[in-house]
Motif scaffolding. Sequence first.
Motif, PDB file in Angstrom:
ATOM      1  N   ASN A 106     -27.136 -40.031  -1.347  1.00  0.00           N
ATOM      2  CA  ASN A 106     -27.484 -39.422  -0.064  1.00  0.00           C
ATOM      3  C   ASN A 106     -28.754 -40.118   0.391  1.00  0.00           C
ATOM      4  O   ASN A 106     -29.853 -39.801  -0.066  1.00  0.00           O
ATOM      5  N   ILE A 138     -22.775 -42.077  -5.973  1.00  0.00           N
ATOM      6  CA  ILE A 138     -22.939 -41.667  -4.584  1.00  0.00           C
ATOM      7  C   ILE A 138     -24.413 -41.416  -4.272  1.00  0.00           C
ATOM      8  O   ILE A 138     -25.114 -40.717  -5.009  1.00  0.00           O
ATOM      9  N   ARG A 162     -23.293 -38.427  -8.771  1.00  0.00           N
ATOM     10  CA  ARG A 162     -24.332 -38.266  -7.745  1.00  0.00           C
ATOM     11  C   ARG A 162     -25.632 -38.864  -8.265  1.00  0.00           C
ATOM     12  O   ARG A 162     -26.163 -38.437  -9.279  1.00  0.00           O
ATOM     13  N   ARG A 177     -17.003 -41.772   8.246  1.00  0.00           N
ATOM     14  CA  ARG A 177     -17.543 -40.462   8.642  1.00  0.00           C
ATOM     15  C   ARG A 177     -18.724 -40.078   7.751  1.00  0.00           C
ATOM     16  O   ARG A 177     -19.767 -39.637   8.238  1.00  0.00           O
ATOM     17  N   ASN A 178     -18.557 -40.236   6.441  1.00  0.00           N
ATOM     18  CA  ASN A 178     -19.653 -39.901   5.535  1.00  0.00           C
ATOM     19  C   ASN A 178     -20.820 -40.846   5.713  1.00  0.00           C
ATOM     20  O   ASN A 178     -21.989 -40.454   5.571  1.00  0.00           O
ATOM     21  N   MET A 217     -24.180 -40.616   3.615  1.00  0.00           N
ATOM     22  CA  MET A 217     -23.625 -40.681   2.266  1.00  0.00           C
ATOM     23  C   MET A 217     -23.103 -42.090   2.012  1.00  0.00           C
ATOM     24  O   MET A 217     -22.222 -42.573   2.720  1.00  0.00           O
ATOM     25  N   ARG A 245     -21.906 -42.095   8.467  1.00  0.00           N
ATOM     26  CA  ARG A 245     -22.698 -41.672   9.632  1.00  0.00           C
ATOM     27  C   ARG A 245     -23.579 -40.478   9.310  1.00  0.00           C
ATOM     28  O   ARG A 245     -24.518 -40.180  10.044  1.00  0.00           O
ATOM     29  N   ASN A 246     -23.274 -39.786   8.198  1.00  0.00           N
ATOM     30  CA  ASN A 246     -24.103 -38.662   7.761  1.00  0.00           C
ATOM     31  C   ASN A 246     -25.017 -39.030   6.592  1.00  0.00           C
ATOM     32  O   ASN A 246     -25.645 -38.158   5.995  1.00  0.00           O
ATOM     33  N   MET A 285     -13.041 -41.017   5.626  1.00  0.00           N
ATOM     34  CA  MET A 285     -14.188 -40.645   4.796  1.00  0.00           C
ATOM     35  C   MET A 285     -15.275 -41.713   4.702  1.00  0.00           C
ATOM     36  O   MET A 285     -16.462 -41.393   4.853  1.00  0.00           O
ATOM     37  N   SER A 345     -21.825 -47.690   7.435  1.00  0.00           N
ATOM     38  CA  SER A 345     -20.378 -47.787   7.645  1.00  0.00           C
ATOM     39  C   SER A 345     -19.829 -49.088   7.076  1.00  0.00           C
ATOM     40  O   SER A 345     -18.798 -49.093   6.387  1.00  0.00           O
ATOM     41  N   THR A 383     -11.068 -39.685  -1.383  1.00  0.00           N
ATOM     42  CA  THR A 383     -12.272 -40.082  -2.126  1.00  0.00           C
ATOM     43  C   THR A 383     -11.953 -41.291  -3.013  1.00  0.00           C
ATOM     44  O   THR A 383     -10.785 -41.577  -3.282  1.00  0.00           O
ATOM     45  N   ASN A 441     -19.981 -48.814   3.202  1.00  0.00           N
ATOM     46  CA  ASN A 441     -18.966 -47.949   2.593  1.00  0.00           C
ATOM     47  C   ASN A 441     -17.579 -48.570   2.656  1.00  0.00           C
ATOM     48  O   ASN A 441     -16.804 -48.485   1.695  1.00  0.00           O
TER      49      ASN A 441
END
Length: 376
Positions: free
Chosen positions: A292, A290, A375, A277-278, A283, A280-281, A274, A338, A255, A341
């Motif tokens: 969402n 952060i 967050r 991968r995050n 985040m 692609r979801n 991370m 991607s 992180t 990030n």
Amino acid sequence: MTFDLVAHDPQTKARAGVVHTAHGAIETPIFMPVGTAGTVKAVQQRDLTHDVQAQIILGNTYHLYLRPGLDVLRAAGGLHKFNGWDRPILTDSGGYQVYSLSGTRKIKEEGVKFRSHIDGSSHLFSPEGVMDIQRTIGADIIMAFDECTPWPCEYDYASRSLDMTHRWLKRCIQRFDSTEGHYGYAQTLFPIVQGSTFKDLRVKSAEFVAEQGREGNAIGGLSVGEPAEQMYEMTELVCDILPKDKPRYLMGVGTPANILENIALGVDMFDCVMPTRNARNGMLFTTQGIINITNKKWQLDFEPIDATLGGYVSTFYSRSYVRHLFQSQEMLGPQIASIHNLSFYLWLVKQAREQIVAGTFREWKEKMVKQVMTRL
């Protein structure tokens, strides 16, 4: 490969340096995007160079060995020529991937027998074979073959595993030093410190690795489920033993907060899946915290993803639009996320370097750890 130390932070163990390789220099501390199969998922090399400003990327021995295979890589002239990346590359030895195949592999002194996740075919990775494979891939920095122990694990198992990893390391060094690369430039071998979260084993391993006198060293077997406090404790213990004039690479971390805290302990190089991968979801890591992006609260937010960060992707696309792309399951959404990030991670380590050079790292780090993990 050589390493020049440029600056030390006066209040922590953080340092700034430059790693010199055959494919260019790397300013540390550095984050290395993970390109497991020869590609950083959803990101073109042009974007890695210009927007992300990556200085080095990773490939993986296990995956590249299976596909496209060594014949293709050798015919292409190595991974640099195959994927068009003209900056430094590091390859992991495949030890972690073999570790993750616990149901289909057998670990013996000779090496690890495993079955391919692609077609079930049987293969053997030995220390000598992994050196040969990484010679063929052609990365600037290659990793020794080791066993990554799970967490938690019993002390006896961790101890036996560590002893075997050390024996494998000697075999890796012997093979590496008795061979040459295929493509006309030098490669460098990094040993890996193991020992799970047992202090005496970590000390034993760090001392053994330091004795090998290689140009750089890695710390493995962390970020596999242990509490962050144990990660930091083991990292500090090991960094205090590993040579101060060699780069230290903490594998698979982590992180933004993990990276900053470990920089403060003396780590120079990081990698982790991370950020992509995050992404692609949905985040998104930003300079303010952060996001969402799939949450409805961003539906009418037409501000850039992160105006502070800079770069084309982060300042051109709005949060509302990126949310729309995810809601519509458009491929562009994960691509934008991607690139953003990764740009953030490279921005973070660049800022850390500037603060180290200025002698203001500790105060900045304390503020930034809280800020970037908020967050929104």
